[in-house]
Design a protein around this motif. Sequence first.
Motif, PDB file in Angstrom:
ATOM      1  N   PRO A 132     106.072  -1.369 -14.746  1.00 40.78           N
ATOM      2  CA  PRO A 132     105.728  -1.079 -15.742  1.00 40.78           C
ATOM      3  C   PRO A 132     103.665  -0.553 -15.229  1.00 40.78           C
ATOM      4  CG  PRO A 132     105.235  -3.884 -15.252  1.00 40.78           C
ATOM      5  CD  PRO A 132     106.148  -2.536 -14.321  1.00 40.78           C
ATOM      6  N   THR A 133     103.351   0.602 -15.497  1.00 35.37           N
ATOM      7  CA  THR A 133     102.400   1.576 -15.385  1.00 35.37           C
ATOM      8  C   THR A 133     101.327   1.902 -15.894  1.00 35.37           C
ATOM      9  OG1 THR A 133     103.685   3.364 -15.911  1.00 35.37           O
ATOM     10  CG2 THR A 133     103.783   2.887 -13.777  1.00 35.37           C
ATOM     11  N   GLY A 134     101.609   0.985 -17.575  1.00 27.73           N
ATOM     12  CA  GLY A 134      99.865   0.627 -18.499  1.00 27.73           C
ATOM     13  C   GLY A 134      98.867   0.841 -17.720  1.00 27.73           C
ATOM     14  N   ALA A 135      98.536  -0.140 -16.445  1.00 28.23           N
ATOM     15  CA  ALA A 135      97.214  -0.203 -16.222  1.00 28.23           C
ATOM     16  C   ALA A 135      96.483   1.430 -15.492  1.00 28.23           C
ATOM     17  CB  ALA A 135      96.795  -1.064 -14.915  1.00 28.23           C
ATOM     18  N   ILE A 136      97.140   1.714 -15.369  1.00 30.99           N
ATOM     19  CA  ILE A 136      96.901   3.616 -15.564  1.00 30.99           C
ATOM     20  C   ILE A 136      97.400   4.275 -16.620  1.00 30.99           C
ATOM     21  CG2 ILE A 136      95.878   3.835 -13.054  1.00 30.99           C
ATOM     22  CD1 ILE A 136      98.724   4.740 -12.743  1.00 30.99           C
ATOM     23  N   ALA A 137      96.741   5.253 -17.379  1.00 32.54           N
ATOM     24  CA  ALA A 137      97.573   6.238 -17.695  1.00 32.54           C
ATOM     25  C   ALA A 137      97.878   7.097 -17.524  1.00 32.54           C
ATOM     26  CB  ALA A 137      96.099   6.488 -19.182  1.00 32.54           C
ATOM     27  N   GLY A 138      98.773   8.115 -18.091  1.00 32.68           N
ATOM     28  CA  GLY A 138      99.330   9.307 -18.245  1.00 32.68           C
ATOM     29  C   GLY A 138     100.288   9.608 -16.567  1.00 32.68           C
TER      30      GLY A 138
ATOM     31  N   ARG B 145      90.667   8.883 -16.382  1.00 33.75           N
ATOM     32  CA  ARG B 145      89.989   7.326 -15.671  1.00 33.75           C
ATOM     33  C   ARG B 145      90.098   6.883 -16.314  1.00 33.75           C
ATOM     34  NH1 ARG B 145      84.720   6.929 -13.812  1.00 33.75           N
ATOM     35  NH2 ARG B 145      83.288   5.384 -14.716  1.00 33.75           N
ATOM     36  N   VAL B 146      90.453   5.526 -16.153  1.00 29.77           N
ATOM     37  CA  VAL B 146      90.826   3.789 -16.561  1.00 29.77           C
ATOM     38  C   VAL B 146      89.481   2.921 -15.864  1.00 29.77           C
ATOM     39  CG1 VAL B 146      92.244   2.913 -17.232  1.00 29.77           C
ATOM     40  CG2 VAL B 146      93.224   4.636 -16.277  1.00 29.77           C
ATOM     41  N   GLU B 147      88.912   2.799 -17.295  1.00 30.81           N
ATOM     42  CA  GLU B 147      87.915   1.627 -16.970  1.00 30.81           C
ATOM     43  C   GLU B 147      89.022   0.171 -18.535  1.00 30.81           C
ATOM     44  OE1 GLU B 147      83.829   2.222 -17.972  1.00 30.81           O
ATOM     45  OE2 GLU B 147      83.756   4.342 -16.924  1.00 30.81           O
ATOM     46  N   ASN B 148      88.708  -1.043 -16.949  1.00 31.23           N
ATOM     47  CA  ASN B 148      89.924  -1.953 -16.872  1.00 31.23           C
ATOM     48  C   ASN B 148      88.992  -3.147 -17.203  1.00 31.23           C
ATOM     49  OD1 ASN B 148      92.205  -0.245 -17.383  1.00 31.23           O
ATOM     50  ND2 ASN B 148      93.206  -0.916 -15.716  1.00 31.23           N
ATOM     51  N   ILE B 149      88.808  -3.782 -18.203  1.00 33.24           N
ATOM     52  CA  ILE B 149      88.500  -5.078 -18.236  1.00 33.24           C
ATOM     53  C   ILE B 149      89.185  -6.447 -17.048  1.00 33.24           C
ATOM     54  CG2 ILE B 149      87.510  -7.119 -19.574  1.00 33.24           C
ATOM     55  CD1 ILE B 149      86.166  -5.023 -20.163  1.00 33.24           C
ATOM     56  N   PRO B 150      88.974  -6.467 -15.684  1.00 30.84           N
ATOM     57  CA  PRO B 150      89.174  -7.717 -15.377  1.00 30.84           C
ATOM     58  C   PRO B 150      90.098  -8.476 -15.471  1.00 30.84           C
ATOM     59  CG  PRO B 150      87.528  -7.268 -14.114  1.00 30.84           C
ATOM     60  CD  PRO B 150      86.957  -7.085 -15.462  1.00 30.84           C
ATOM     61  N   HIS B 151      90.775  -9.375 -15.639  1.00 31.59           N
ATOM     62  CA  HIS B 151      91.459 -10.616 -15.965  1.00 31.59           C
ATOM     63  C   HIS B 151      90.251 -11.666 -15.474  1.00 31.59           C
ATOM     64  CE1 HIS B 151      94.417 -13.720 -16.811  1.00 31.59           C
ATOM     65  NE2 HIS B 151      94.701 -13.061 -17.354  1.00 31.59           N
ATOM     66  N   PRO B 152      90.388 -12.647 -16.820  1.00 31.61           N
ATOM     67  CA  PRO B 152      89.380 -13.866 -16.628  1.00 31.61           C
ATOM     68  C   PRO B 152      89.763 -14.402 -15.810  1.00 31.61           C
ATOM     69  CG  PRO B 152      90.168 -13.953 -18.335  1.00 31.61           C
ATOM     70  CD  PRO B 152      91.398 -12.682 -18.176  1.00 31.61           C
ATOM     71  N   ARG B 153      91.087 -15.089 -15.029  1.00 31.67           N
ATOM     72  CA  ARG B 153      91.662 -15.176 -13.959  1.00 31.67           C
ATOM     73  C   ARG B 153      91.519 -15.277 -12.677  1.00 31.67           C
ATOM     74  NH1 ARG B 153      96.201 -18.712 -16.176  1.00 31.67           N
ATOM     75  NH2 ARG B 153      96.675 -19.247 -13.416  1.00 31.67           N
ATOM     76  N   ASN B 154      91.782 -13.479 -12.698  1.00 30.25           N
ATOM     77  CA  ASN B 154      91.529 -13.163 -11.309  1.00 30.25           C
ATOM     78  C   ASN B 154      90.734 -11.457 -11.354  1.00 30.25           C
ATOM     79  OD1 ASN B 154      92.333 -11.233  -8.996  1.00 30.25           O
ATOM     80  ND2 ASN B 154      95.032 -12.036  -9.612  1.00 30.25           N
ATOM     81  N   PRO B 155      90.148 -11.620 -10.429  1.00 30.46           N
ATOM     82  CA  PRO B 155      89.024  -9.794 -11.110  1.00 30.46           C
ATOM     83  C   PRO B 155      89.961  -9.222 -10.140  1.00 30.46           C
ATOM     84  CG  PRO B 155      88.654 -11.634  -9.022  1.00 30.46           C
ATOM     85  CD  PRO B 155      89.503 -12.501  -9.541  1.00 30.46           C
ATOM     86  N   ARG B 156      90.897  -9.328  -9.361  1.00 33.17           N
ATOM     87  CA  ARG B 156      91.864  -8.239  -9.079  1.00 33.17           C
ATOM     88  C   ARG B 156      92.355  -7.228  -9.745  1.00 33.17           C
ATOM     89  NH1 ARG B 156      92.344 -12.443  -5.093  1.00 33.17           N
ATOM     90  NH2 ARG B 156      93.948 -12.795  -5.513  1.00 33.17           N
ATOM     91  N   THR B 157      92.869  -8.298 -10.827  1.00 35.43           N
ATOM     92  CA  THR B 157      93.555  -7.562 -11.669  1.00 35.43           C
ATOM     93  C   THR B 157      93.482  -7.463 -12.785  1.00 35.43           C
ATOM     94  OG1 THR B 157      95.992  -8.997 -10.650  1.00 35.43           O
ATOM     95  CG2 THR B 157      95.724  -8.445 -13.274  1.00 35.43           C
ATOM     96  N   SER B 158      93.645  -6.161 -13.753  1.00 33.82           N
ATOM     97  CA  SER B 158      92.942  -5.906 -14.648  1.00 33.82           C
ATOM     98  C   SER B 158      94.117  -6.768 -16.039  1.00 33.82           C
ATOM     99  CB  SER B 158      93.241  -4.442 -15.222  1.00 33.82           C
ATOM    100  OG  SER B 158      93.026  -3.607 -14.400  1.00 33.82           O
ATOM    101  N   TYR B 159      93.253  -6.853 -17.002  1.00 32.98           N
ATOM    102  CA  TYR B 159      94.087  -7.378 -18.714  1.00 32.98           C
ATOM    103  C   TYR B 159      95.236  -6.198 -18.705  1.00 32.98           C
ATOM    104  CZ  TYR B 159      94.261  -9.285 -22.799  1.00 32.98           C
ATOM    105  OH  TYR B 159      95.158 -10.113 -23.764  1.00 32.98           O
ATOM    106  N   LEU B 160      94.956  -4.679 -18.367  1.00 36.83           N
ATOM    107  CA  LEU B 160      96.077  -3.843 -19.253  1.00 36.83           C
ATOM    108  C   LEU B 160      97.595  -4.612 -18.336  1.00 36.83           C
ATOM    109  CD1 LEU B 160      95.824  -1.501 -21.070  1.00 36.83           C
ATOM    110  CD2 LEU B 160      95.120   0.162 -19.490  1.00 36.83           C
ATOM    111  N   ALA B 161      96.998  -4.580 -16.673  1.00 33.26           N
ATOM    112  CA  ALA B 161      98.271  -4.582 -16.452  1.00 33.26           C
ATOM    113  C   ALA B 161      99.404  -5.541 -17.152  1.00 33.26           C
ATOM    114  CB  ALA B 161      97.914  -4.239 -14.837  1.00 33.26           C
ATOM    115  N   ALA B 162      98.487  -6.689 -17.965  1.00 27.58           N
ATOM    116  CA  ALA B 162      99.332  -7.880 -18.004  1.00 27.58           C
ATOM    117  C   ALA B 162     100.043  -7.589 -19.197  1.00 27.58           C
ATOM    118  CB  ALA B 162      98.500  -8.829 -18.288  1.00 27.58           C
ATOM    119  N   LEU B 163      99.348  -6.187 -20.122  1.00 31.20           N
ATOM    120  CA  LEU B 163      99.491  -6.314 -21.372  1.00 31.20           C
ATOM    121  C   LEU B 163     100.835  -4.941 -21.657  1.00 31.20           C
ATOM    122  CD1 LEU B 163      96.097  -5.576 -23.580  1.00 31.20           C
ATOM    123  CD2 LEU B 163      97.659  -7.388 -23.226  1.00 31.20           C
TER     124      LEU B 163
END
Length: 271
Positions: free
Chosen positions: A124-130, A234-252
């Motif tokens: 899955p590559t949704g954490a970055i666009a394009g 350019r993507v500005e992702n909100i970090p996952h609340p349980r893990n600041p390394r991971t963007s919430y968008l990666a899980a989505l």
Amino acid sequence: MRVAIIGCGAIGSVLVEAICRGYVKTELVALMDICPERCENLTKSFCSEFPNISVCRNLGCMLNAKPQLVVEAASQQAVREYVPRLLQHGVSVVVLSVGALLDEHTLKAVKDASRVSGAKVYIPTGAIAGIDAVKALANAGVKRVVLRTYKNVKAFDPETLRRLGFGEVRERAKIFEGRGDIAVKLFPANVNVVAALALASGLIPWVEVYADPRLEKNIHEIAVEGVASTISIRVENIPHPRNPRTSYLAALSAIQLLKQLVGGETVVVGT
Ligand SMILES: NC(=O)c1ccc[n+]([C@@H]2O[C@H](COP(=O)([O-])OP(=O)(O)OC[C@H]3O[C@@H](n4cnc5c(N)ncnc54)[C@H](O)[C@@H]3O)[C@@H](O)[C@H]2O)c1
């Protein structure tokens, strides 16, 4: 489809909740984590109506649950240890810790196992666009890929920061500049994006990594120069609340991929 998940952390927990609450219409058959209590907590919180989900301590247990698809949401080590074996058993795998696939031995083991059994690897590559555009561009030739990643200093392993001479970061600092294959080894939990870009474009990206004590988002800036187009992302992702390394968008993004794989969507947008 029978699905199992390795890794019950930030991404795994979003997936378990999505499946057990019926948002992704599939059957969860097994969970595995080096901390099995994380899996148990998740099944208690979200899956009490499904008592047959196995909580596994090894791959044999997971294979006994007969999954058709396993989601790896654990670590690069888990990719090396489990993914080729799952593929050998004919089980397809969604790989989140994609940085592991920049290592040529791991990539070869994965490709060889997949070729023999016919099981597939999905990234899955949704954490970055394009990425669909980068893949399309690769058909005509990509000349250069540059990634700049900005994260809060808390997103980085303190020991790695110390080794690089950034024990204390008071303002935005460039903590790394160099080849992407070196970046994924130095920051295995921070720049999976590098590997996704490399696999999509066929080029190892040039990478700059910034740590910033005030930043509240995970920001990726990507420039791709090709024969047919120049792409800026350019993507500005909100970090996952349980893990600041991971963007919430990666899980989505993993949820979206699962929804596509388990079927039911008659019109599929994106390549
Ligand atoms: N591809 C992407 O866009 C993307 C984005 C963010 C994170 N990631 C990667 O996805 C993975 C999961 O991310 P997360 O935020 O959920 O991490 P997390 O640290 O919150 O959770 C990982 C879980 O996996 C478990 N684990 C680690 N190694 C294991 C192993 N060998 N066997 C079994 N369990 C193991 C840990 O105990 C933990 O519970 C990480 O490798 C991360 O770097 C990928």
